[in-house]
Design a protein around this motif. Structure first.
Motif, short mmCIF file in Angstrom:
data_model
loop_
_atom_site.label_atom_id
_atom_site.label_comp_id
_atom_site.label_asym_id
_atom_site.label_seq_id
_atom_site.Cartn_x
_atom_site.Cartn_y
_atom_site.Cartn_z
N ARG A 167 0.89 -1.17 0.06
CA ARG A 167 0.06 0.16 0.09
C ARG A 167 0.80 1.28 -0.16
NH1 ARG A 167 -1.97 0.70 4.70
NH2 ARG A 167 -3.80 1.91 4.20
N MET A 168 0.57 2.25 -0.87
CA MET A 168 1.50 3.29 -1.20
C MET A 168 0.55 4.42 -1.01
SD MET A 168 4.71 3.82 -3.58
CE MET A 168 3.87 4.02 -5.20
N LEU A 169 0.83 5.64 -0.85
CA LEU A 169 0.37 7.02 -1.10
C LEU A 169 1.16 7.71 -2.03
CD1 LEU A 169 -1.12 8.49 2.59
CD2 LEU A 169 -2.47 7.52 0.33
N MET A 170 0.67 8.25 -2.98
CA MET A 170 0.91 9.25 -3.85
C MET A 170 0.62 10.59 -3.40
SD MET A 170 3.07 9.98 -6.41
CE MET A 170 2.98 8.44 -7.03
N ILE A 171 1.51 11.55 -2.92
CA ILE A 171 1.12 12.88 -2.05
C ILE A 171 1.71 13.99 -3.16
CG2 ILE A 171 1.72 14.07 -0.13
CD1 ILE A 171 2.13 11.47 1.39
N ASP A 172 0.84 15.10 -3.08
CA ASP A 172 1.50 16.11 -3.63
C ASP A 172 1.08 17.35 -2.95
OD1 ASP A 172 2.81 17.41 -5.94
OD2 ASP A 172 0.74 18.40 -6.18
N SER A 173 2.15 18.28 -2.82
CA SER A 173 1.53 19.37 -2.19
C SER A 173 1.86 20.91 -2.95
CB SER A 173 2.62 19.54 -0.96
OG SER A 173 3.75 19.91 -1.41
N GLU A 174 0.92 21.72 -2.64
CA GLU A 174 1.41 22.95 -3.29
C GLU A 174 1.71 24.03 -2.34
OE1 GLU A 174 1.26 23.35 -6.52
OE2 GLU A 174 0.57 21.57 -7.04
N THR A 175 2.60 24.87 -2.55
CA THR A 175 3.27 25.79 -1.47
C THR A 175 2.93 27.23 -1.94
OG1 THR A 175 5.39 25.83 -2.56
CG2 THR A 175 5.06 24.06 -1.07
N THR A 176 3.16 28.06 -0.69
CA THR A 176 2.93 29.38 -0.87
C THR A 176 3.99 30.15 -1.79
OG1 THR A 176 4.02 29.82 1.06
CG2 THR A 176 1.53 29.89 1.17
N GLY A 177 5.14 29.26 -1.89
CA GLY A 177 6.21 29.92 -2.58
C GLY A 177 7.33 28.81 -2.74
N SER A 185 -2.62 16.75 -0.82
CA SER A 185 -3.21 15.82 -1.24
C SER A 185 -3.01 14.55 -1.30
CB SER A 185 -4.27 16.18 -2.51
OG SER A 185 -5.02 15.37 -3.00
N SER A 186 -3.66 13.30 -1.25
CA SER A 186 -2.88 12.22 -1.33
C SER A 186 -3.84 10.98 -2.23
CB SER A 186 -2.42 11.64 0.08
OG SER A 186 -3.52 11.31 0.96
N THR A 187 -3.26 10.37 -2.87
CA THR A 187 -4.09 9.27 -3.74
C THR A 187 -3.49 7.65 -3.13
OG1 THR A 187 -4.62 10.91 -5.23
CG2 THR A 187 -4.93 8.62 -5.68
N GLY A 205 -6.01 4.35 -6.67
CA GLY A 205 -7.35 4.34 -6.21
C GLY A 205 -7.84 5.58 -6.17
N ASP A 206 -8.43 5.95 -4.93
CA ASP A 206 -9.38 7.21 -4.96
C ASP A 206 -8.65 8.09 -3.92
OD1 ASP A 206 -11.63 6.24 -6.38
OD2 ASP A 206 -12.36 5.46 -4.39
N THR A 207 -8.78 9.43 -4.19
CA THR A 207 -8.24 10.53 -3.44
C THR A 207 -8.45 9.99 -1.89
OG1 THR A 207 -8.60 12.33 -4.82
CG2 THR A 207 -8.29 12.94 -2.84
N ARG A 208 -7.49 9.98 -1.18
CA ARG A 208 -7.77 9.75 0.32
C ARG A 208 -7.89 10.95 1.21
NH1 ARG A 208 -5.85 9.66 5.04
NH2 ARG A 208 -3.75 11.30 4.14
N SER A 209 -7.16 11.99 0.90
CA SER A 209 -7.54 12.98 1.50
C SER A 209 -6.96 14.47 0.68
CB SER A 209 -6.64 13.18 3.13
OG SER A 209 -5.33 13.41 2.59
N ARG A 210 -7.50 15.36 1.21
CA ARG A 210 -7.10 16.77 0.43
C ARG A 210 -7.63 17.82 1.59
NH1 ARG A 210 -11.86 15.66 -3.77
NH2 ARG A 210 -13.54 15.76 -2.23
#
Lengths: 195, 131
Positions: free
Chosen positions: A12-22, A33-35, A48-53
């Motif tokens: 089981r793995m999570l693909m995570i992405d973040s956006e930052t203020t700079g 967000s993580s999928t 799979g589905d989006t796990r969190s945002r």
């Protein structure tokens, strides 16, 4: 990606992405967000589905536009978040770090703790995202006295230090893939350019 | 089967052909052992600025949008969206996720949820397609 489960099992793995203020030293995560991803023993991957945002409205983000994750609606940050302008159901995903730092700290601690329940977590350009995760946690108002977030951050730090397979950098895998591809192709150009 | 970096291959081949033709390096490279020649070509390729400027290569650790393989750049140099579209239309194993990301991308990129999905598909194709 350097992660392949034993025969007959999955990881089981999570693909995570973040956006930052700079991009600078003062930048913080504003969107996370993580999928869920399942890696099979034959190397195959299922998404799979989006796990969190979650959206953290950081100090200084009084302007700009965001997309409400649950509705797709674009709203102005100048409207004030969270508040009545935000559609019902979306507020749980949007946390004003200044107005409600405790909620922001609790949510980030939950995220970090949840990451630890997976076999691995993957990022694109992992170093940047991991640094931003930890910096964002430490910069939350009230971090110094929040034992819950401190413990979560410590556990996260220990895991990434002690488990070499925990962090997966998709960018690194991509570069290796493309380098192999280009080396093969470029060699062919050189070898055939004289004919 | 369409491989992920096919578009990149075509561009890099043409770029290198232009780079090498007429260059003083060209005759010298002919005499090089294949592995050295390959390394030189890779060096030229990396210095050619095709992907991004040298400065950006030196700043790979900063934010994702500035890396040569940001989602924007990957979309430009590979057929990742074609592959996702095929999976959405042809009923691949991740059809639902593919359809979802096709809907999400219409609302723009640099959104964490969208880019997490795109990174997932990128990882999947890198892992499962022959380099």
């Amino acid at each position: 990606m350097g992660i392949r489960p034993a025969a007959g099992s999955v990881k089981r793995m999570l693909m995570i992405d973040s956006e930052t203020t700079g991009l600078g030293a003062l930048s913080r995560i504003r969107s996370l967000s993580s999928t869920g991803i399942t890696v099979r023993d034959n190397g195959g991957i299922n998404i799979g589905d989006t796990r969190s945002r979650v959206f953290f409205r950081q100090p200084g983000m009084e302007g700009g536009l965001i997309r409400i994750p649950t509705t797709g609606e674009v709203v102005s940050l100048g409207q004030g978040l969270p508040g009545q302008e935000i559609p019902a159901g979306a507020a749980a995903d949007i946390i004003d770090v200044v107005v409600n730092p405790e909620q922001a700290r609790t949510r980030l601690a939950q995220e970090l703790t949840d990451y630890l329940s997976y076999d691995a977590i993957a990022f694109k350009n992992a170093r940047f995202d991991v640094e931003q995760l930890m910096t964002t946690a430490r910069s939350m108002p009230g971090f110094e006295t929040d034992q819950n977030l401190k413990q979560a951050l410590t556990a996260f730090s220990e895991r990434i230090t002690n488990d070499p397979h925990f962090i997966v950098d998709v960018d690194f895998s991509g570069r290796v893939y493309m380098r192999k591809k280009n080396t093969r192709k470029n060699a062919r150009i050189c070898c055939t350019s004289n004919t | 089967m369409i491989l992920l970096p096919n578009k990149q291959d075509i561009y890099s081949r043409e770029e290198l052909r232009c780079l090498i033709t007429g260059s003083a390096l060209y005759s010298g490279m002919d005499a090089m052992p294949e592995d050295v020649r390959s390394a030189v070509v890779n060096l030229l390729y990396n210095k050619s600025g095709f992907f991004a400027s040298r400065e950006l290569f030196e700043q790979m650790t900063i934010g994702g949008r500035f890396t040569p393989q940001s989602m924007d750049n990957l979309a430009a140099i590979s057929n990742i969206f074609q592959l996702i579209h095929e999976e959405a239309v042809d009923g691949g194993p991740d059809q639902n996720a593919a359809r979802r990301v096709m809907q999400m991308i219409s609302q723009g990129s640099h959104i964490a949820e969208t880019d997490a999905y795109l990174s997932g598909f990128y990882a999947k194709y890198v892992q499962t397609r022959t380099a």
